[in-house]
Design a protein around this motif. Sequence first.
Motif, mmCIF file in Angstrom:
data_model
loop_
_atom_site.group_PDB
_atom_site.id
_atom_site.type_symbol
_atom_site.label_atom_id
_atom_site.label_comp_id
_atom_site.label_asym_id
_atom_site.label_seq_id
_atom_site.Cartn_x
_atom_site.Cartn_y
_atom_site.Cartn_z
ATOM 1 N N THR A 16 49.227 38.416 45.937
ATOM 2 C CA THR A 16 49.238 37.779 47.245
ATOM 3 C C THR A 16 48.332 36.542 47.260
ATOM 4 O O THR A 16 47.419 36.418 46.457
ATOM 5 N N ASP A 17 48.588 35.626 48.184
ATOM 6 C CA ASP A 17 47.784 34.409 48.276
ATOM 7 C C ASP A 17 46.411 34.672 48.888
ATOM 8 O O ASP A 17 45.501 33.868 48.745
ATOM 9 N N LEU A 18 46.290 35.771 49.615
ATOM 10 C CA LEU A 18 45.057 36.017 50.367
ATOM 11 C C LEU A 18 43.985 36.625 49.458
ATOM 12 O O LEU A 18 44.063 37.784 49.088
ATOM 13 N N THR A 19 42.989 35.822 49.067
ATOM 14 C CA THR A 19 41.916 36.323 48.221
ATOM 15 C C THR A 19 40.604 36.273 48.993
ATOM 16 O O THR A 19 40.540 35.694 50.076
ATOM 17 N N VAL A 20 39.550 36.872 48.422
ATOM 18 C CA VAL A 20 38.281 36.968 49.147
ATOM 19 C C VAL A 20 37.762 35.606 49.633
ATOM 20 O O VAL A 20 37.468 35.456 50.819
ATOM 21 N N PRO A 21 37.686 34.580 48.756
ATOM 22 C CA PRO A 21 37.180 33.294 49.270
ATOM 23 C C PRO A 21 38.047 32.746 50.401
ATOM 24 O O PRO A 21 37.534 32.134 51.344
ATOM 25 N N ILE A 23 39.812 34.549 52.564
ATOM 26 C CA ILE A 23 39.530 35.333 53.769
ATOM 27 C C ILE A 23 38.252 34.815 54.424
ATOM 28 O O ILE A 23 38.192 34.593 55.632
ATOM 29 N N LEU A 118 27.550 41.782 48.078
ATOM 30 C CA LEU A 118 28.821 41.864 48.799
ATOM 31 C C LEU A 118 29.552 43.177 48.541
ATOM 32 O O LEU A 118 29.759 43.573 47.406
ATOM 33 N N GLY A 119 29.906 43.844 49.616
ATOM 34 C CA GLY A 119 30.719 45.041 49.486
ATOM 35 C C GLY A 119 29.936 46.329 49.440
ATOM 36 O O GLY A 119 30.489 47.402 49.627
ATOM 37 N N ILE A 217 43.998 38.403 58.598
ATOM 38 C CA ILE A 217 42.686 38.675 58.043
ATOM 39 C C ILE A 217 42.163 39.993 58.619
ATOM 40 O O ILE A 217 41.618 40.821 57.913
ATOM 41 N N TYR A 268 34.757 43.744 57.274
ATOM 42 C CA TYR A 268 35.424 44.710 56.370
ATOM 43 C C TYR A 268 34.458 45.731 55.793
ATOM 44 O O TYR A 268 34.699 46.927 55.791
ATOM 45 N N CYS B 374 34.687 45.195 45.766
ATOM 46 C CA CYS B 374 35.542 45.701 46.840
ATOM 47 C C CYS B 374 34.883 45.376 48.177
ATOM 48 O O CYS B 374 33.710 45.680 48.387
ATOM 49 N N VAL B 375 35.617 44.726 49.072
ATOM 50 C CA VAL B 375 35.029 44.387 50.367
ATOM 51 C C VAL B 375 35.469 45.365 51.457
ATOM 52 O O VAL B 375 35.315 45.097 52.640
ATOM 53 N N PHE B 421 48.614 44.158 44.153
ATOM 54 C CA PHE B 421 49.193 42.925 44.701
ATOM 55 C C PHE B 421 48.394 42.443 45.906
ATOM 56 O O PHE B 421 48.079 41.265 46.024
ATOM 57 N N PRO B 424 42.496 41.503 47.892
ATOM 58 C CA PRO B 424 41.989 40.136 47.941
ATOM 59 C C PRO B 424 40.887 39.907 46.911
ATOM 60 O O PRO B 424 40.567 38.777 46.595
#
Lengths: 347, 446
Positions: A16-21, A23, A118-119, A217, A268, B374-375, B421, B424
């Motif tokens: 998918t195009d949606l990655t952490v940076p 978001i 992070l996380g 998001i 998140y 993992c977020v 997939f 993120p």
Amino acid sequence: MSADLLTVSPSPHIHTDLTVPQIMRGVIIAMIPALLFSVYNFGLGAVYVTLLAILFCVVIEYAIARYLLKRPASIYDGSAIITGMLLAFNVPTNLPWHIILIGSAVAIGIGKMSFGGLGNNPFNPALVGRVFLLLSFPVEMTSWPKAGATWSLDAVTSATPLGILKDGLRAGDTVPELMNQMPSYTDFFFGLQGGSLGEMSAFAILLGLIYMLYRKIITWHIPVSMLATILLMTGIFWLIDPTRFANPVFHLLTGGIMLGAVFMATDYVTSPFTHRGMIIFGVGIGVLTVVIRLFGSYPEGVSFAILIMNAFVPLINSYAKQPRYGSKSQRHKAYQEKLEKEVKATP
Amino acid sequence: MAMRLHKHKTFKTGGIHPHDNKLSAQVAITPLPLPKMVTIPIIQHIGAPAKIVVNRGDMVKTGQIIATHEGFVSSNIHASVSGRVGVIEEVMDSTGFKHMAITIRVKGDDWEETIDRSDTLIEEIKLTPKEIVSRIMEAGVVGMGGAAFPSHVKLSVPEGKHVDHLLINGVECEPYLTADHRVMLEKPKEIIVGIKILMKALGVQKTIIGIEYNKADAIEIFQQLLKNEKHIGVEALEVQYPQGGEKQLIQALLNREVPSGGLPADVGVIVHNVGTTFAVYEAVQKNKPLLERVVTVTGKSVKQPSNFLVRIGTPVIDLLIAAGGVPEDTGKIVSGGPMMGKAIADLDVPVAKGTSGILLIPKDEASRSETYNCVHCGKCIEACPMGLEPYRLLIMSKKGNSQRAKEEHILDCIECGSCSFVCPSNRPILDYIRLGKTQLKKQKSV
């Protein structure tokens, strides 16, 4: 074809195009309307505080990652920028720089990096910083500049609507009397009121919410369940005694409820995984917020409510699981029984 | 996207929407010229490898058995070309592992006389249910959607199980692939006869063909042809991955859920892919074994995205040349679709019965991007069609705690890749779930 070797890796081969940076970038974009309203409202102080908080957060995270934890700098994911912005959103625009520095250090150092970055943090870092400042610097943290007063850095301070309400009720006034001293509901909605940097304008925050929902998001579950709970609970108390309890719309539009529901509770890392869990979480925050606001000694309760519910997230995660495929054994059983009957009926 | 007035059926748990990129949807199936040599692996199906019955130097005809099935869950292998048997040795196939394979050097195109190669449609089904199953077994028909499960096994319903529905899988939810789509457009009448054969073999009264609505032309053709059929229906389905998964299709069409560890027959259903149904028609009505199949050759920089009718054992390079050559920017070649297909290491890998497509991925999309922690976004949970918690399974597998992973139903994972997939943070979730499953299997065998 060139002599390069082919890549061989396990499936899936697309992502998918949606990655952490991305978001994080999306969240930052979503916060911009609220920031702009704050500049309009409080002048340059809003820019000053926000930039300073972002700078401190990023530098502190870089320093901790590189020199204390001795690992690659983790600032490029953009999460430190968000923490800085959120911390700024939660403080008055006339906060001295050294208090912003302390807040940033607590938010990033204690709230985030001490858990591993992070996380891994159980509590929302910006709120950890904010509550620390609230307890350590109660005077500075509650001297709110007056909305629309000046474009200079020295602002005239004023009370927030919630402060007026709390103090007035303590002094024995009734809600309808106090309401006469307040700005109109339109002013509340668009943010022409005293308060923290990013929390005044429900309208600007809603723009951010719509953007984040559109970009997928966040989902609606936390903001809607939290706001609905607050609406319902304050509504009930208001109906019971309108002279002692303010109406639900007043509650929704004042203080940090909108900011908390859209940008803080939806973090998140510190919110539950499943939609069911998110609803439980939102309802919990709503209940705690109302209880603190109506019966606690602080005029405002969102920050505390979110931090308390953060602590329950692991518990919620282990309770509110996703419905598993094939686990609806009852449907399966009913089908099997029907089948058996049919087989018996046929000779 | 145009507004649609009503929502189509789909499965209820999870699912994702990758761009579908069906570049070759309008390209008719063309037969690929005969290759110079074929390499036919003796395991192209789930189950035991077949037993080789030819020797080096033997002359074989197209359609002749060259390896027979060993045991029930196994499948016959036939010569897909005529010529002389060459070396019989281990070769790398599309799974990335070495398996025994028979090579045949092509000489002429000499078919077994018993095979009907004409295009005439034969509608009348003469065989008894038992004969149908054994004919399908003889012809080496396996599931052509990718898993390659021997079809005769599916048709032998275990005692005590009652099957009331046959579902035909025309979903083709993998992005890029169009092989099933083209077969539906070009061979619909044969597929319908194939369905009737399967219904007779199973003794079921009701069949539903499930097709995603992005293949409106195929849906229309079947609706036209089935106007007067009471027992066979077509259902347009929402476009959602992995709807082509057997369990997801059953949930979408019948709202039944196969119990964990169970089979579709446990809820009264048997599922067959449309390509398989066409192969069943050919096996039963034309006496033709499964020796060729439709393969999509596609990718963003491929000159002529195509659908080829390919003899089993043809090297992948032949397909790529026919589709206009290998583009300069190719970084990865995948056998199958982008979600579940396997990346292949070289171009000599042969097409097998389960090969539905060859996908060329450009260099800039070939390697994985940077990973983050993992977020806790929960997107993997939202996407999982089995309602699992993939992030949790990753942690457990990583720690080697496979027992705990088993309790979290790691074995229910269908490896559709939806979790990886959507992640993120680019975390290799499915890689670790596969590892966890392997750990469990090892423990069992110890």
